[in-house]
Design a protein around this motif. Structure first.
Motif, short mmCIF file in Angstrom:
data_model
loop_
_atom_site.label_atom_id
_atom_site.label_comp_id
_atom_site.label_asym_id
_atom_site.label_seq_id
_atom_site.Cartn_x
_atom_site.Cartn_y
_atom_site.Cartn_z
N ARG A 248 0.83 -1.21 0.00
CA ARG A 248 0.00 0.00 0.00
C ARG A 248 0.86 1.25 0.00
NH1 ARG A 248 -4.28 2.43 -1.93
NH2 ARG A 248 -5.40 3.76 -0.45
N LEU A 249 1.89 1.27 0.83
CA LEU A 249 2.79 2.42 0.87
C LEU A 249 3.43 2.65 -0.49
CD1 LEU A 249 4.44 4.62 2.28
CD2 LEU A 249 6.02 2.84 3.06
N TYR A 264 -1.51 12.61 1.49
CA TYR A 264 -1.39 12.69 2.94
C TYR A 264 -2.01 11.47 3.60
CZ TYR A 264 -0.07 17.62 2.55
OH TYR A 264 0.58 18.79 2.26
N LEU A 265 -1.32 10.97 4.62
CA LEU A 265 -1.90 9.98 5.51
C LEU A 265 -2.47 10.72 6.71
CD1 LEU A 265 -2.40 7.15 6.72
CD2 LEU A 265 -0.05 7.23 7.62
N ILE A 266 -3.78 10.56 6.94
CA ILE A 266 -4.42 11.15 8.11
C ILE A 266 -4.86 10.01 9.02
CG2 ILE A 266 -6.36 12.52 8.95
CD1 ILE A 266 -6.29 14.12 6.40
N VAL A 267 -4.45 10.07 10.27
CA VAL A 267 -4.74 9.02 11.24
C VAL A 267 -5.69 9.55 12.31
CG1 VAL A 267 -3.78 7.47 12.98
CG2 VAL A 267 -2.49 7.94 10.88
N LYS A 285 2.77 13.82 5.27
CA LYS A 285 2.90 13.60 3.84
C LYS A 285 3.44 12.20 3.61
CE LYS A 285 3.82 18.16 1.82
NZ LYS A 285 4.84 18.93 1.05
N ILE A 286 2.94 11.55 2.58
CA ILE A 286 3.42 10.20 2.27
C ILE A 286 4.91 10.21 1.94
CG2 ILE A 286 3.30 8.39 0.50
CD1 ILE A 286 1.15 8.17 2.68
N ASN A 292 11.17 8.31 6.19
CA ASN A 292 11.46 7.87 7.54
C ASN A 292 11.62 6.35 7.65
OD1 ASN A 292 9.85 7.05 10.44
ND2 ASN A 292 11.60 8.44 10.57
N VAL A 293 10.92 5.61 6.79
CA VAL A 293 10.87 4.15 6.97
C VAL A 293 11.67 3.36 5.94
CG1 VAL A 293 8.57 4.35 8.01
CG2 VAL A 293 8.77 3.83 5.56
#
Length: 325
Positions: A248-249, A264-267, A285-286, A292-293
């Motif tokens: 998905r990412l 954008y990822l909104i949690v 932001k994606i 980061n990952v």
């Protein structure tokens, strides 16, 4: 339609197209997150225009929903305006094989939608008009109201698949109770997306990986932003943060890069998986998430829509990189 009929329809569609009640619950949690976000954005950012996202389904790829795929968005007839021409123009850079916008009116009739266990299931269906997007001219052309124009993109499975695990009546009631507080118009949007994805397609068609764009926002400066919505608590046995499964990412990064639209990822951060009470709205932001990952090792995430025996490779982004919405 009355709200109770919509809720029953959503359950009929989704429950017949997941492998069991754990996967059914995951689907409903996704609905909740999207609907809560709609309400939050309406109250905090009234000048932003909320637009329907779309369904993405690959014809044959199990690696990415974006390969050899169809894009489909469903909106009320009165919402059909030039903004969707602009959005489809951006998204056409992903080279979908077909792109459709379906507009519907508030004129419903009961029609056969899917066959399950040798039984034809009829559900309420609105009058629709199918608009195919012409990527050469960046315009919509009205084609028909024949749903087979879309369903024929996929090969029919003569003996429709069934659930692998039972759907419990207690699960059904819990899920309906969780959606009941939302407005009828919000639930109709969920219902119609599931009508096409689960009813006309679902376990009745051979297809590759499906995904979607949860929401599109047009800001007061006329800038389009793509939104991925999740409802999550913080992990107990991994680093502090929020995760996305790796395929998905990768799709989100690719969509943002090829369309040049910010994603954008909104949690909707919740306290725990049982009470599910709101702690905060967080976003990132994606591109920042990925940066980061990208060097991290994956962890095993929740079941989601997979079987209990499958692995869900997940990457978790540091909590302190998320901003308050």
């Amino acid at each position: 339609m009355e709200k109770k009929d919509i809720l029953e329809g959503i359950h009929m569609l989704v429950s017949n197209n997941v492998i069991g009640d754990k996967q059914l619950a995951s689907r409903y949690k996704g609905f909740r997150g999207e609907l809560f976000l709609e309400n939050y954005l309406t109250s905090k950012y009234p000048n932003y225009k909320q637009m329907e996202g779309g369904i993405i389904i690959s014809k044959d790829s199990n690696e990415s929903s974006l390969d050899n795929s169809l894009y489909l968005s469903i909106i009320p007839e009165e919402d059909f305006d030039g903004s969707y021409v602009e959005v489809f123009s951006f998204l056409s850079k992903l080279n979908f094989q077909k792109m459709y916008l379906i507009s519907y009116t508030d004129n419903w009739k009961e029609l056969p939608v899917m066959k399950y266990a040798n039984e034809n299931i009829s559900l309420n269906v609105p009058d629709i008009i199918i608009h195919e997007f012409d990527t050469d001219t960046n315009t919509f052309k009205t084609t028909s109201n024949n749903i087979e124009e879309i369903t024929d993109f996929f090969t029919t499975i003569e003996n429709r698949k069934k659930n692998s695990y039972p759907i419990l009546e207690s699960t059904k009631q819990w899920l309906i109770d969780n959606l009941e507080p939302f407005s009828t118009s919000q639930l109709i949007k969920i219902y119609l997306n599931r009508l096409f994805l689960d009813g006309y397609l679902g376990f009745g068609k051979e297809k590759g990986k499906p995904s979607d764009i949860d929401m599109i926002v047009k800001t007061s400066e006329n800038v389009y932003r793509l939104i991925e919505v999740k409802e999550k608590d913080l992990p107990k046995f991994a680093k502090k943060g929020f995760g996305l499964d790796v395929p998905r990412l990768n799709d989100l990064v690719r969509i943002s890069y090829e369309t040049q639209l910010e994603y954008y990822l909104i949690v909707r951060q919740i306290n725990n998986q049982t009470e599910r009470e709101l702690v905060a709205w967080k976003f990132i932001k994606i591109d920042s998430f990925f940066d980061n990952v990208k060097e991290d090792q994956t962890v095993i995430g929740g079941t989601g829509m997979r079987s209990i025996n499958s692995k869900n490779e997940t990457l978790i982004c540091d909590y302190n990189l998320f901003n308050n919405l």
